[in-house]
Design an enzyme around this catalytic site. Structure first.
Site, PDB file in Angstrom:
ATOM      1  N   LYS A 301      -4.355 -34.302   8.894  1.00  0.00           N
ATOM      2  CA  LYS A 301      -3.843 -32.959   8.615  1.00  0.00           C
ATOM      3  C   LYS A 301      -5.004 -32.011   8.868  1.00  0.00           C
ATOM      4  O   LYS A 301      -6.031 -32.087   8.187  1.00  0.00           O
ATOM      5  CB  LYS A 301      -3.360 -32.849   7.166  1.00  0.00           C
ATOM      6  CG  LYS A 301      -2.895 -31.458   6.762  1.00  0.00           C
ATOM      7  CD  LYS A 301      -2.425 -31.450   5.302  1.00  0.00           C
ATOM      8  CE  LYS A 301      -1.977 -30.063   4.861  1.00  0.00           C
ATOM      9  NZ  LYS A 301      -1.495 -30.047   3.444  1.00  0.00           N
ATOM     10  N   GLU A 305      -3.114 -25.384   5.362  1.00  0.00           N
ATOM     11  CA  GLU A 305      -3.268 -25.254   3.916  1.00  0.00           C
ATOM     12  C   GLU A 305      -4.702 -25.538   3.467  1.00  0.00           C
ATOM     13  O   GLU A 305      -4.952 -26.240   2.493  1.00  0.00           O
ATOM     14  CB  GLU A 305      -2.279 -26.176   3.205  1.00  0.00           C
ATOM     15  CG  GLU A 305      -0.829 -25.827   3.513  1.00  0.00           C
ATOM     16  CD  GLU A 305       0.178 -26.707   2.817  1.00  0.00           C
ATOM     17  OE1 GLU A 305       1.230 -26.186   2.418  1.00  0.00           O
ATOM     18  OE2 GLU A 305      -0.091 -27.923   2.675  1.00  0.00           O
ATOM     19  N   ARG A 338      -0.655 -34.350  12.476  1.00  0.00           N
ATOM     20  CA  ARG A 338       0.456 -33.584  11.916  1.00  0.00           C
ATOM     21  C   ARG A 338       0.561 -32.195  12.553  1.00  0.00           C
ATOM     22  O   ARG A 338      -0.438 -31.512  12.768  1.00  0.00           O
ATOM     23  CB  ARG A 338       0.312 -33.429  10.404  1.00  0.00           C
ATOM     24  CG  ARG A 338       0.389 -34.746   9.656  1.00  0.00           C
ATOM     25  CD  ARG A 338       0.203 -34.545   8.169  1.00  0.00           C
ATOM     26  NE  ARG A 338       1.467 -34.273   7.486  1.00  0.00           N
ATOM     27  CZ  ARG A 338       1.641 -33.301   6.614  1.00  0.00           C
ATOM     28  NH1 ARG A 338       0.681 -32.434   6.378  1.00  0.00           N
ATOM     29  NH2 ARG A 338       2.802 -33.153   6.003  1.00  0.00           N
ATOM     30  N   ARG A 350       7.101 -17.859   9.632  1.00  0.00           N
ATOM     31  CA  ARG A 350       6.515 -19.198   9.455  1.00  0.00           C
ATOM     32  C   ARG A 350       7.301 -20.249  10.240  1.00  0.00           C
ATOM     33  O   ARG A 350       6.728 -21.244  10.696  1.00  0.00           O
ATOM     34  CB  ARG A 350       6.479 -19.553   7.970  1.00  0.00           C
ATOM     35  CG  ARG A 350       5.945 -20.957   7.705  1.00  0.00           C
ATOM     36  CD  ARG A 350       5.737 -21.196   6.234  1.00  0.00           C
ATOM     37  NE  ARG A 350       5.652 -22.623   5.943  1.00  0.00           N
ATOM     38  CZ  ARG A 350       5.516 -23.138   4.726  1.00  0.00           C
ATOM     39  NH1 ARG A 350       5.440 -22.349   3.686  1.00  0.00           N
ATOM     40  NH2 ARG A 350       5.453 -24.437   4.552  1.00  0.00           N
ATOM     41  N   ASP A 379       9.480 -26.745   5.387  1.00  0.00           N
ATOM     42  CA  ASP A 379       8.760 -27.707   4.548  1.00  0.00           C
ATOM     43  C   ASP A 379       9.705 -28.526   3.688  1.00  0.00           C
ATOM     44  O   ASP A 379       9.811 -28.271   2.492  1.00  0.00           O
ATOM     45  CB  ASP A 379       7.756 -26.966   3.660  1.00  0.00           C
ATOM     46  CG  ASP A 379       6.807 -27.902   2.921  1.00  0.00           C
ATOM     47  OD1 ASP A 379       6.782 -29.096   3.246  1.00  0.00           O
ATOM     48  OD2 ASP A 379       6.093 -27.429   2.017  1.00  0.00           O
ATOM     49  N   GLU A 407      10.143 -33.639  -3.359  1.00  0.00           N
ATOM     50  CA  GLU A 407       9.365 -32.483  -3.811  1.00  0.00           C
ATOM     51  C   GLU A 407      10.226 -31.250  -4.044  1.00  0.00           C
ATOM     52  O   GLU A 407       9.969 -30.468  -4.957  1.00  0.00           O
ATOM     53  CB  GLU A 407       8.282 -32.194  -2.767  1.00  0.00           C
ATOM     54  CG  GLU A 407       7.469 -30.960  -3.010  1.00  0.00           C
ATOM     55  CD  GLU A 407       6.513 -30.672  -1.864  1.00  0.00           C
ATOM     56  OE1 GLU A 407       5.889 -29.594  -1.881  1.00  0.00           O
ATOM     57  OE2 GLU A 407       6.399 -31.519  -0.948  1.00  0.00           O
TER      58      GLU A 407
END
Length: 716
Positions: A301, A305, A338, A350, A379, A407
């Protein structure tokens, strides 16, 4: 005598009331409980003994056969070096002396496929489980035992199967301190402090469960990576796990922190084009393969973030990935990179950002790179349209990333079978290069002869006794393996198989369970994010509703960014008049998504900002339809409760009570979601509730005041 003993065991076990046979769920779908007459006699005649070669994976297959037969038939089949009578199960590859003369058509099955066939050897009626490689034999044994679990005939067999994807991988978001990010089933099952000295027997059961559904890789560490995992003392721990998993056809992978050359190597840069950096990674990879010769590779990744990556040095994702891929290539290692990227300083939608970064790089990645793309562009929401990158990078190997852990779907307590979500995504038509080019077909087709294919699932496994935090969440682990083996699988048959193996083969039990499963995810969509809304969860932990949140530092962290509700209407305009996110899809798809009359209503507000009085396909105005969907979701949970109550005396008491309690939690939280969301959107729309729909139990301020700072699964 053996059959008499088996019969007595069966009678005694069936004589016990369900509560006396209470189960924990630890056995997952590999319960191997006694079968009833007449199946017991039929199976016993076909499984008397077995033959096996003395190789670790074939021995693991034989041990599984023994375990299954002992559990279901009540006796332990004996090993014999050669076939000595009817009912033998012959395990081996096409080159084994007993199997080779049969001339079985194994070539087209590849290294992991298998064939199960009733045959005659030395004049005796036998069952042959054969493959080109030992792991195929193991998969074949699990398939053979499944036939017995499902009460299917095992005579006159002629079954051949092979996986359609090469890499079928779990991604554990597990930190080195055993905290699991977005995990809802306890601590990480990797007890790093005790490794390598103590190898928990649970690791073998983990490997068995994964092998039974064809998973052949596991990424042990979190994508928000810690460079310490690459230190020698940690590699010794990883080696111990690799040794356990190897007989089950499972390779281990690690997440690589892009800045590791700085943190571990003392370099001043992690620039992928710096020769020192490339040299450091080559040396580190060589070191890993000396410790773990069949190490699978890395998952990365990067520049997402807050994670470091090549963009920190003004390099592309391809340049960063290729440097690591080159280090892995001499060892036949794979790099999974990713595509989940978005930036606070990027004012664009986004939904568009990953496509904008990766689409120009098509054809620039090495053959041993798999670009790992989430099923949707945002997401892991309860519902998203398929990611526009699928079909848009024909020269680049793409692998699907699904989230097994829920999640955004109620964590462990909400029943949400994700097979329906995954089927929806995989069967989506990309129209690239032509109509009928589904996401599943694109995943299955290698971009060239040397390129890999794959699917990854963010694991929901933890230290809880039932593995997944709830009994029904086990179904999502199982379903992921089935879809990774065959992306064109269907959710309902997968649910039926899981229900029968997990709860018993009685149709009076499996029928209601499958009905609950098949409607469960749609219920969650209705009471959380109906009509194409998304990302309305409270932020950080993503537990509970928070559609009013608007004060976070990054705009795309705020739910108001996604629904854009105002007095005039609601929804995110991604048409050509808005952000033109539809323009990232093939023209035929864009024409559908961009037309409010043609877009599937399940994505209506994902692509369109519409007035509150817009007339939906039910004939109701949008506001009334929204409230109706919220109520429909709550009512669906009530229906699941009633269905489960009807099974009280048909399944074991302990698991029945746990599911009952979790459904009660889900019912309360679905009502919370409905009431909080309706209260908020009513405050914005200024509309009266439609007739027959109750007002929320409290005012909006009451719902806004709810704080849950210690909800599980948040990142550290």
């Amino acid at each position: 005598m053996r059959r008499l003993l088996a019969f007595l065991i069966l009678v005694l076990s069936l004589a016990l009331p369900p509560g006396a046979r209470a189960e924990t769920g630890y056995d997952l779908w590999l319960r191997y409980r006694p079968v009833e007459a007449p199946w017991q006699e039929r199976y016993a005649a076909r499984v008397t003994h077995y033959t096996v070669a003395a190789r670790p994976t074939v021995i693991a297959a034989a041990n599984e056969l023994r375990r299954g037969v002992e559990g279901m038939l009540g006796y332990d089949p004996v090993w014999r070096e050669t076939v000595m009578g009817d009912g033998a199960v012959v395990l081996g590859t096409g080159t084994s002396p007993l199997i080779a003369p049969l001339g079985l058509p194994l070539t087209q099955l590849g290294p992991e496929g298998y064939l199960i066939r009733s045959a005659t050897i030395q004049g005796k009626q036998v069952t042959v489980i054969a493959a080109n490689g030992d792991v195929g034999v193991l998969y074949g044994v699990f398939r053979f035992l499944k036939l017995m679990q499902m009460r299917q005939p095992i005579d006159n067999l002629d079954i051949s199967e092979a996986p359609k994807l090469k890499l079928r991988v779990l991604n554990h978001w597990d930190n080195l301190d055993r905290y699991v990010e977005r995990g809802y089933a306890g601590e990480s099952i990797w007890d790093w402090q005790k490794l390598p000295g103590y190898k928990d027997p649970r690791y073998v059961d983990y490997a068995r469960a994964n092998a039974s559904i064809g998973i052949n890789g596991t990424v042990l560490t979190n994508v928000n990576a810690n460079a310490d995992a690459l230190r020698p003392e940690w590699l010794a721990k990883v080696k111990a796990l690799a040794e356990i998993f190897r007989p089950y056809g499972i390779r281990v992978y690690l997440t690589a922190r892009f800045s590791a050359p700085i943190e571990l190597g003392g370099l001043k840069t992690a620039d992928p084009l710096d020769p020192q950096v490339a040299g450091w990674w080559k040396a580190k990879v060589d070191e890993i393969y000396r410790v773990i010769p069949d190490f699978g590779g890395f998952l990365v990744k990067a520049n997402s973030e807050g994670q470091p990556g090549p963009s920190d040095y003004k390099r592309s994702h391809a340049e960063g990935a290729n440097m690591l891929a080159d280090a892995l290539a001499p060892h036949n290692g794979t790099l999974m990179w990713r595509a989940f990227v978005y930036a606070a300083e990027n004012p664009d939608d986004r939904h568009k950002q990953a496509y904008a970064e990766f689409h120009p790089l098509d054809g620039k990645f090495r053959d041993n790179v798999l670009v790992q793309v989430k099923n949707g562009a945002i997401d892991f929401q309860p519902r998203e349209p398929f990611h526009p990158l699928f079909g848009a990078m024909p020269k680049t190997p793409l692998m699907m990333e699904f989230q097994i852990t829920k999640e955004y779907l109620g964590f462990a307590t909400h029943l949400a079978y994700l097979g329906t979500m995954w089927e929806e995504a995989l069967q989506a038509d990309t129209f690239r290069p032509h109509k009928g080019s589904t996401v599943a077909e694109l995943l299955e087709a290698p971009v060239d002869a040397k390129a890999a294919t794959g699917m990854a699932g963010v694991a929901n496994i933890g230290s809880d006794l039932n593995w997944s935090g709830s009994q029904f969440d086990q179904a999502n682990w199982y379903a992921f393996g089935r879809f990774a083996w065959d992306p064109e699988a269907k959710a309902e048959p997968v649910a039926r198989d899981w229900a029968a193996m997990t709860w018993g083969s009685d149709p009076a039990v499996t029928g209601p369970i499958v009905a609950m499963m098949m409607g469960s995810r749609e219920a969650v969509v209705d009471y959380m994010t109906p009509l194409g809304l998304g990302h309305l969860m409270a932020t950080g932990h993503h537990y509970g509703p928070g559609p009013w949140i608007a004060d976070l530092a990054r705009p795309e962290w705020n739910p108001v960014y996604y629904h854009k509700a105002d007095a005039a209407g609601i929804g995110f305009d991604r048409t050509a008049r808005g952000t033109n996110a539809v323009g990232q899809y093939a023209p035929a798809v864009a024409a559908i998504f961009g037309d409010r009359k043609r877009v599937p209503e399940q994505f209506l507000l994902w692509f369109h900002h519409l007035p509150w009085d817009y007339r939906t396909r039910s004939g109701r105005i949008l506001w009334d339809e929204l409230v109706t969907r919220y109520d429909r979701g709550v009512d669906a949970v009530k229906t699941m409760q009633a269905e489960w109550d009807g099974l009280k005396d048909k399944v074991d008491e302990r698991r029945w009570a746990e599911v009952r309690d979790f459904l009660a939690i889900q019912r309360d939280e679905a009502q919370w979601w409905r009431d909080a969301s309706v209260a908020y959107f009513q405050s914005v729309s200024k509309r009266p509730l439609p007739a027959g729909h109750a007002a929320p139990a409290h005012d909006l301020d009451w719902y806004k005041a709810i704080k849950t700072p210690y909800a599980p699964g948040n990142g550290k």
